[in-house]
Design an enzyme around this catalytic site. Sequence first.
Site, PDB file in Angstrom:
ATOM      1  CE  LYS A 289      38.042  42.442  25.034  1.00  0.00           C
ATOM      2  NZ  LYS A 289      37.608  42.786  26.401  1.00  0.00           N
ATOM      3  NE  ARG A 363      27.604  41.542  30.207  1.00  0.00           N
ATOM      4  CZ  ARG A 363      28.061  42.254  31.231  1.00  0.00           C
ATOM      5  NH1 ARG A 363      27.264  43.088  31.875  1.00  0.00           N
ATOM      6  NH2 ARG A 363      29.321  42.134  31.616  1.00  0.00           N
TER       7      ARG A 363
HETATM    8  N1  BES Z   1      35.886  38.516  27.036  1.00  0.00           N
HETATM    9  C1  BES Z   1      35.788  39.611  27.934  1.00  0.00           C
HETATM   10  C2  BES Z   1      36.130  39.222  29.364  1.00  0.00           C
HETATM   11  C3  BES Z   1      37.556  38.825  29.633  1.00  0.00           C
HETATM   12  C4  BES Z   1      38.463  39.772  30.060  1.00  0.00           C
HETATM   13  C5  BES Z   1      37.954  37.519  29.494  1.00  0.00           C
HETATM   14  C6  BES Z   1      39.778  39.388  30.322  1.00  0.00           C
HETATM   15  C7  BES Z   1      39.262  37.136  29.765  1.00  0.00           C
HETATM   16  C8  BES Z   1      40.171  38.078  30.180  1.00  0.00           C
HETATM   17  C9  BES Z   1      34.371  40.163  27.941  1.00  0.00           C
HETATM   18  O1  BES Z   1      33.695  40.079  26.733  1.00  0.00           O
HETATM   19  C10 BES Z   1      34.469  41.607  28.277  1.00  0.00           C
HETATM   20  O2  BES Z   1      34.969  42.351  27.473  1.00  0.00           O
HETATM   21  N2  BES Z   1      33.969  41.990  29.447  1.00  0.00           N
HETATM   22  C11 BES Z   1      34.000  43.328  29.877  1.00  0.00           C
HETATM   23  C12 BES Z   1      32.642  43.654  30.464  1.00  0.00           C
HETATM   24  C13 BES Z   1      32.412  45.124  30.663  1.00  0.00           C
HETATM   25  C14 BES Z   1      32.310  45.810  29.322  1.00  0.00           C
HETATM   26  C15 BES Z   1      31.137  45.296  31.450  1.00  0.00           C
HETATM   27  C16 BES Z   1      35.099  43.471  30.933  1.00  0.00           C
HETATM   28  O3  BES Z   1      35.331  42.530  31.690  1.00  0.00           O
HETATM   29  O4  BES Z   1      35.724  44.509  30.959  1.00  0.00           O
HETATM   30 MN    MN Z   2      34.082  41.724  25.465  1.00  0.00          MN
END
Ligand code: BES
Ligand code: MN
Length: 514
Positions: A289, A363
Amino acid sequence: MVAVAPDAVGPRVGPQTSVAGRSGSLVPVLRETGDADLVAVSVRKAGKSVVADRHGDQVAAAYGVDLAAVFEAERVRGGVGEIVRVPVLAPVGLPRRFLLVGIGDGTPKDLRRAAAALGRSARGRHHLVTTLGDSSSADGARAVVEGLILGAYTPPSAGLKSRAESSPAAQVTLVGNHPESGLDRGRAHARATVLARDLAETPANLKSPAWLAAQAAELGAAAGLEVRIWTEAQLIEEGFGGLVAVGSGSATPPRFVRIDYRPEGVRARRPIVLVGKGITFDTGGISIKPRTSMVTMKTDMSGAAAVLATLLACPEVGVRRPVTGLLPLAENAFGGDAYRPSDVITTYGGQTVEVLNTDAEGRMVLADALGYAVRHLDPETIVDIATLTGAASVGLGKRHGALFATEDRLATALTQAGADSGEQLWRMPLVEDYRPVLDSAVADLRNVTGRGAVTSGGGSIVAALFLREFTAGRRWAHLDIAGPARSEREEYEVTKGATGFGTRLLIRWLESLR
Ligand code: BES
Ligand code: MN
Ligand code: ZN
């Protein structure tokens, strides 16, 4: 190694405030109590003017205050959460501070919000005595307790600095007529939410999957629930491929927790299964991230926290259905053993997944938990709750959770529980036409939309469609709480940081089932 003793920060046992009901009228109660340092009466709109509750004149007289003059001078409106401090020179035996709190129309929602504003104003005080919610319904009384406790919430601070000025009042006395059943429910819901917030607020250097599992075991045993924990070796042995893959890059290995609530004296039914995403920290893994979006990711186990807190509340509120909670717990890090983009993983149910983004880890762990539920639990309904996609919060903002459901009645019941508890949901579609974006050339599914897919966007919908593949056609709902699980600011019963979102709505939904 952890630098701080694990006990230094972590969940408390119960809220910081104890709330008690007292019948009778205000001034005598104040005189008897002796130690109250704050008194508040409610004011509400009445057409174009404003009126105090039935105790208002009595307390005003005791202070020698003309309320009508105060209303005019301070332009008191009685709006929800309006707080007006009435300057008084307190006679001996009365609190030194006197507040008016606006309750709008006095609906449970208004009362919850007014109570939250009052609870916040009472931070740093010792004992608040108030008539807020006098003569309202059980739902009104419950909302008052929830608001008082949750609005004043402060995260566990390990005694690192003196927090007395900003701590919630230790004691609140509600004077008047407040149905005891409502107060009890309010305490249970608030306590559960406080636990969920405390767990999510606990820093990830202390909150390993093993630590979180140990909390579940300890708290579960105290509540009379059965708790079983899988170690990493057992997860590998039994084929929890998604959970093991996500946890493999971390120095703190994954766990899987199963919590069973089995009520006595009700006819045997198939269980409701609740599944909560429990990523103790989400770096994104190898698909790392950006620096700024990582900072808040200790709360990526908010779904698991809500499920644990809900299970713990089941005996207390007398849920009439068997309920099983499943918590897949892992840290998504990027050590040498980390899973990588292009890996193919076999999940618990046997389906294979091509990993194209290690940041879509929620997921992966939920797939295993859903597969476990389907294989072993014969669930009547499955509800999962997860901080799953940033897309959900882009779509709905920070105060609504995204709801996906296979059936209208289930969607309606959850939406209603949300509205009644102040944790709002909005239903989103499971768009069949988007399903092909998850097709993989090398596995049963890919974990994110492929490049060049006809459909792009709709990230929370695609994630829901992915999860649905693991539910074997069962009655199922999915709550994506990436938006409301945390807040950047205080607003009524929501405090800054982890909100515990979903806990109250899940308990309320379970309470509603016969
Ligand atoms: N934990 C994150 C989602 C999230 C983002 C929660 C911001 C709270 C605040 C999740 O694991 C994630 O990284 N999701 C990705 C999915 C993508 C890679 C398809 C996202 O939302 O960017
Ligand atoms: Mn994630
Ligand atoms: Zn995540």
